[in-house]
Design an enzyme around this catalytic site. Sequence first.
Site, PDB file in Angstrom:
ATOM      1  N   GLN A  41     -16.333   2.163  13.122  1.00  0.00           N
ATOM      2  CA  GLN A  41     -15.151   1.382  12.729  1.00  0.00           C
ATOM      3  C   GLN A  41     -15.198  -0.046  13.277  1.00  0.00           C
ATOM      4  O   GLN A  41     -14.163  -0.649  13.516  1.00  0.00           O
ATOM      5  CB  GLN A  41     -13.886   2.071  13.258  1.00  0.00           C
ATOM      6  CG  GLN A  41     -13.609   3.447  12.663  1.00  0.00           C
ATOM      7  CD  GLN A  41     -12.363   4.073  13.288  1.00  0.00           C
ATOM      8  OE1 GLN A  41     -12.279   4.202  14.509  1.00  0.00           O
ATOM      9  NE2 GLN A  41     -11.398   4.440  12.468  1.00  0.00           N
TER      10      GLN A  41
ATOM     11  N   SER B  69      -2.197  -1.646  -5.178  1.00  0.00           N
ATOM     12  CA  SER B  69      -3.369  -2.470  -5.478  1.00  0.00           C
ATOM     13  C   SER B  69      -3.402  -3.000  -6.903  1.00  0.00           C
ATOM     14  O   SER B  69      -4.064  -3.984  -7.187  1.00  0.00           O
ATOM     15  CB  SER B  69      -4.636  -1.644  -5.237  1.00  0.00           C
ATOM     16  OG  SER B  69      -4.658  -0.556  -6.150  1.00  0.00           O
TER      17      SER B  69
ATOM     18  N   SER C 171      -2.707   0.483  14.536  1.00  0.00           N
ATOM     19  CA  SER C 171      -3.402   1.750  14.780  1.00  0.00           C
ATOM     20  C   SER C 171      -3.660   1.939  16.274  1.00  0.00           C
ATOM     21  O   SER C 171      -3.749   0.961  17.031  1.00  0.00           O
ATOM     22  CB  SER C 171      -4.755   1.737  14.061  1.00  0.00           C
ATOM     23  OG  SER C 171      -5.530   2.851  14.430  1.00  0.00           O
TER      24      SER C 171
ATOM     25  N   SER D  34       1.533   3.357  -2.505  1.00  0.00           N
ATOM     26  CA  SER D  34       1.333   4.339  -3.576  1.00  0.00           C
ATOM     27  C   SER D  34       1.170   5.753  -3.025  1.00  0.00           C
ATOM     28  O   SER D  34       1.457   6.730  -3.704  1.00  0.00           O
ATOM     29  CB  SER D  34       0.112   3.956  -4.426  1.00  0.00           C
ATOM     30  OG  SER D  34      -1.059   3.979  -3.643  1.00  0.00           O
TER      31      SER D  34
ATOM     32  N   GLY E 156       0.819  -1.213   0.000  1.00  0.00           N
ATOM     33  CA  GLY E 156       0.000   0.000   0.000  1.00  0.00           C
ATOM     34  C   GLY E 156       0.846   1.254   0.000  1.00  0.00           C
ATOM     35  O   GLY E 156       0.534   2.231   0.680  1.00  0.00           O
TER      36      GLY E 156
ATOM     37  N   TYR F  36     -13.268  -2.358  11.294  1.00  0.00           N
ATOM     38  CA  TYR F  36     -11.874  -1.947  11.099  1.00  0.00           C
ATOM     39  C   TYR F  36     -11.011  -2.198  12.331  1.00  0.00           C
ATOM     40  O   TYR F  36      -9.910  -2.741  12.231  1.00  0.00           O
ATOM     41  CB  TYR F  36     -11.878  -0.463  10.734  1.00  0.00           C
ATOM     42  CG  TYR F  36     -10.536   0.225  10.645  1.00  0.00           C
ATOM     43  CD1 TYR F  36      -9.731   0.090   9.508  1.00  0.00           C
ATOM     44  CD2 TYR F  36     -10.081   1.042  11.682  1.00  0.00           C
ATOM     45  CE1 TYR F  36      -8.502   0.747   9.429  1.00  0.00           C
ATOM     46  CE2 TYR F  36      -8.865   1.699  11.597  1.00  0.00           C
ATOM     47  CZ  TYR F  36      -8.082   1.551  10.463  1.00  0.00           C
ATOM     48  OH  TYR F  36      -6.878   2.199  10.372  1.00  0.00           O
TER      49      TYR F  36
ATOM     50  N   ILE G 144       0.902   7.042   4.254  1.00  0.00           N
ATOM     51  CA  ILE G 144       1.957   6.586   5.158  1.00  0.00           C
ATOM     52  C   ILE G 144       2.948   5.671   4.430  1.00  0.00           C
ATOM     53  O   ILE G 144       4.165   5.772   4.620  1.00  0.00           O
ATOM     54  CB  ILE G 144       1.320   5.854   6.373  1.00  0.00           C
ATOM     55  CG1 ILE G 144       0.541   6.862   7.233  1.00  0.00           C
ATOM     56  CG2 ILE G 144       2.381   5.138   7.202  1.00  0.00           C
ATOM     57  CD1 ILE G 144      -0.356   6.229   8.298  1.00  0.00           C
TER      58      ILE G 144
ATOM     59  N   LYS H 212      -7.071  -4.072  13.163  1.00  0.00           N
ATOM     60  CA  LYS H 212      -5.864  -3.400  13.681  1.00  0.00           C
ATOM     61  C   LYS H 212      -5.394  -4.080  14.972  1.00  0.00           C
ATOM     62  O   LYS H 212      -4.196  -4.200  15.205  1.00  0.00           O
ATOM     63  CB  LYS H 212      -6.164  -1.909  13.896  1.00  0.00           C
ATOM     64  CG  LYS H 212      -6.417  -1.177  12.573  1.00  0.00           C
ATOM     65  CD  LYS H 212      -5.148  -1.135  11.744  1.00  0.00           C
ATOM     66  CE  LYS H 212      -5.338  -1.020  10.270  1.00  0.00           C
ATOM     67  NZ  LYS H 212      -4.104  -0.929   9.499  1.00  0.00           N
TER      68      LYS H 212
ATOM     69  N   ASN I 267       1.483  -2.328   5.341  1.00  0.00           N
ATOM     70  CA  ASN I 267       0.847  -1.013   5.528  1.00  0.00           C
ATOM     71  C   ASN I 267      -0.523  -0.897   4.865  1.00  0.00           C
ATOM     72  O   ASN I 267      -1.363  -0.130   5.330  1.00  0.00           O
ATOM     73  CB  ASN I 267       1.791   0.060   4.967  1.00  0.00           C
ATOM     74  CG  ASN I 267       1.115   1.396   4.822  1.00  0.00           C
ATOM     75  OD1 ASN I 267       0.855   2.082   5.821  1.00  0.00           O
ATOM     76  ND2 ASN I 267       0.798   1.784   3.584  1.00  0.00           N
TER      77      ASN I 267
END
Length: 256
Positions: free
Chosen positions: A156, A37, A146, A14, A12, A159, A17, A163, A93
């Site tokens: 979240q 991706s 995170s 591109s 990740g 999500y 972070i 993490k 990442n």
Amino acid sequence: MLLNDKTVIITGASRGIGAAAALECARQGADLVIGYSGSPSSKGHVDELIQQIEALGRKAVAVGAPAEDPDTGEALVAAAVEHFGGVDVFVNNAGICPFHSFLDMPRETYLKTVDTNLNGAYFAVQAAARQMKEQGRGGAIIAVSSISALVGGAMQTHYTPTKAGLLSLMQSCAVALGPYGIRCNAVLPGTIETDINRDDLSDDGKRQYMESRTPLGRLGNPDDLAGPIVFLASDMARYVTGASLLVDGGMFVNLQ
Ligand SMILES: NC(=O)C1=CN([C@@H]2O[C@H](COP(=O)(O)OP(=O)(O)OC[C@H]3O[C@@H](n4cnc5c(N)ncnc54)[C@H](O)[C@@H]3O)[C@@H](O)[C@H]2O)C=CC1
Ligand SMILES: C[C@H](O)[C@@H]1OC(=O)[C@H](O)[C@@H]1O
């Protein structure tokens, strides 16, 4: 330089972070495998990043493969071996956080988030570790977890478990891979201004609330993570494994 002639893979990378970490690794003497991706919209960012890395006198190659694919880790490692002869550092990442309420969470949003953030990471870490073991010179694995591994968020719920899972993965891998000299650590960013939260932070009230919770008085930017990631990747952290490093401007400890 802290990473002289090391080979670093970052997923990740591109933008955000991941891109900031890739650039700092190059400044510190590393060559890079840039995972992204594979989407055409990301390719332009990746090409620009590779130019910046080359301008620093280092080499970089890009591998377009989705993080959720269990084969992506092997593809990233194969590129590192082909172009640079091996891998010294793996930074997991890549991640998504499509904010959504819990009671009506679409099943596909939950599954996509877990596959991208955690399931793909598991197999990618495994692929990197297998290669590092075979090389016999140790290595460093870093997961971008995170602050949300430690605290919740109503929008979240799909999500935060990913993490927490990444943090736990680094702890268990530190135990499993210590005998091979492979260190495994997690960085725990707070609120860092990137594309992942652009919409969320466009709400002035939310933004001001997040700033007010941060003792250092500002939200983070991607460069704030680059130093901590390089530190954990480097021999400066040679006795650090199974650790988690909050990079949050003090947000987590700010109860009152
Ligand atoms: N920005 C923040 O406040 C925080 C971010 N993080 C984590 O940091 C990591 C990086 O995020 P940011 O730089 O903030 O956001 P970003 O949106 O700028 O970067 C995410 C990166 O992951 C890539 N990515 C997304 N889906 C992918 C897929 N299926 N396959 C491969 N690559 C994919 C994107 O292309 C991009 O390069 C994520 O894991 C995120 O959860 C953790 C804590 C706070
Ligand atoms: C995307 C969020 O704004 C960001 O990601 C996290 O892990 C933290 O919850 C941050 O606030």
